[in-house]
Design an enzyme around this catalytic site. Sequence first.
Site, PDB file in Angstrom:
ATOM      1  N   SER A 171      36.125  28.601  42.392  1.00  0.00           N
ATOM      2  CA  SER A 171      35.377  28.899  43.609  1.00  0.00           C
ATOM      3  C   SER A 171      35.915  28.028  44.755  1.00  0.00           C
ATOM      4  O   SER A 171      37.103  28.094  45.065  1.00  0.00           O
ATOM      5  CB  SER A 171      33.880  28.696  43.348  1.00  0.00           C
ATOM      6  OG  SER A 171      33.097  29.277  44.352  1.00  0.00           O
ATOM      7  N   ASP A 384      33.300  40.357  41.471  1.00  0.00           N
ATOM      8  CA  ASP A 384      32.636  39.097  41.799  1.00  0.00           C
ATOM      9  C   ASP A 384      32.126  39.171  43.241  1.00  0.00           C
ATOM     10  O   ASP A 384      32.919  39.331  44.170  1.00  0.00           O
ATOM     11  CB  ASP A 384      33.643  37.960  41.636  1.00  0.00           C
ATOM     12  CG  ASP A 384      33.110  36.592  42.057  1.00  0.00           C
ATOM     13  OD1 ASP A 384      31.925  36.488  42.424  1.00  0.00           O
ATOM     14  OD2 ASP A 384      33.900  35.634  42.021  1.00  0.00           O
ATOM     15  N   HIS A 413      30.926  35.648  38.533  1.00  0.00           N
ATOM     16  CA  HIS A 413      31.660  34.595  39.231  1.00  0.00           C
ATOM     17  C   HIS A 413      32.077  33.537  38.226  1.00  0.00           C
ATOM     18  O   HIS A 413      31.246  32.975  37.505  1.00  0.00           O
ATOM     19  CB  HIS A 413      30.746  33.989  40.297  1.00  0.00           C
ATOM     20  CG  HIS A 413      31.376  32.935  41.141  1.00  0.00           C
ATOM     21  ND1 HIS A 413      32.479  33.168  41.921  1.00  0.00           N
ATOM     22  CD2 HIS A 413      31.048  31.622  41.350  1.00  0.00           C
ATOM     23  CE1 HIS A 413      32.807  32.062  42.575  1.00  0.00           C
ATOM     24  NE2 HIS A 413      31.956  31.111  42.235  1.00  0.00           N
TER      25      HIS A 413
END
Length: 450
Positions: A171, A384, A413
Amino acid sequence: MPEPDPPARVGCGSLAVPLDHTRPDGPHLRIAVSRVRATGTPAERRGILLVNPGGPGGSGLPYAVTKRAKLPEQVRRAYDIIGFDPRGTGASDPADCGPMGGLFDAPGVDPVPRDRPAERAHLRGLKALADDCARGVGAALPHLSTEETAEDMDDLRAALGEPALSYLGVSYGSYLGAAYAAAHPHRIDRMVLDSVVGPWDWHEFDVRQARALLRQRDTLFAWLARDPARYRLGATPRAVRAFYTRARAALAAHPDHGFGPAAFDRAVYRALGRTERWAPLGDGLRRYLHEGTADGLRPADDFAAPASRTYEAANRTVTCADGPGPDPHTVLADIRALRRTDPLPLLTGLEATTCAYWHHKPTHRTPLGSPQAPPVLLVASAHDPVTPAAGARALRRTLPGSRLITLDNDYSHGVFASRGNPCVDDTVADYLIDGTTPTTDIRCAGPGLP
């Protein structure tokens, strides 16, 4: 700090780094560091693998243990896994924004402004948040940035006596990795960027994410409608949406022990990012609508707890230090556009909006990627909503020679050593151990909806 399974052990320490790397003799801060040594033979050891879980604002100190536990065994045998709290987070001189503009008020105001007075109040809240951070963070405000954190990573590499580092960032961790690649391309051994943040300014990324979340929520509504006996929210997506809207409106009118529309949106935002959270969200909606309690929607951890306050403070401080922010007109224009897309948008992730009032005005965006970096492996889930796959395709253009692994038919995710997909995990492990870069991009078969 969690403990790894024996015989592995975790060690902790700290490293002094300059607050401003252009002034190495100036003030310093301390970065908290953890390490779990490689468990293989000396011949198997490849070096260090720094790991970052995301954010900005996420604590990476325990991640050396928690992520390591999920890594393929050959990776654990080959690498010392290094976790660290980036500057301003966790135990690394944490940022403090005090009251933070009412963000932690419970129930607080509805985060979706629907008319001009509400829009003006929304902007006042963003300004109050920026003012609180300026007071709390003070002279460090310009320096709690991704660029400075990338320099901290290189200081850590040097302190450990390593000529190069390998890196796994998830991320926001992908954005941090790309910033390290821009600054120190020749210090990279292997680099895996998972659930990739695109190379856009933070506000543009946030708006793209908000649109993806609306698509994901529609998918959720259709999924909940498949089991009306369990969830009692109707047998069509339209019916589920109506129940959802009714629940949110009721919490806005009569919050349940401080749980109002802002907390509701945060719960939905979190659930949309991982499909295993969809059933608990559906159960929570059923309980609220049919039993009158929001306990099934309420998070286990208090949003106003110290760790959460540090996370949110570091998140805004890093975001706004990473480049010029939007102006108030753009903020309102984008919120209105999202409302036109859906009358009930999720604005929880619009974290860079407060940068419209930030006291420090960065002059440039964070540089990302480099043609001089070795081949990097990027990993994305096809659906995602938190870091849409388009971001991985865009960032790859800044890293020539890199390859993209896409987990098709997946809606969550975090992919590598997270989704349990052998195609993804084996490909990444081969890259980390042997340097095997796929000759082309790879598409792996995903699990579909639960």
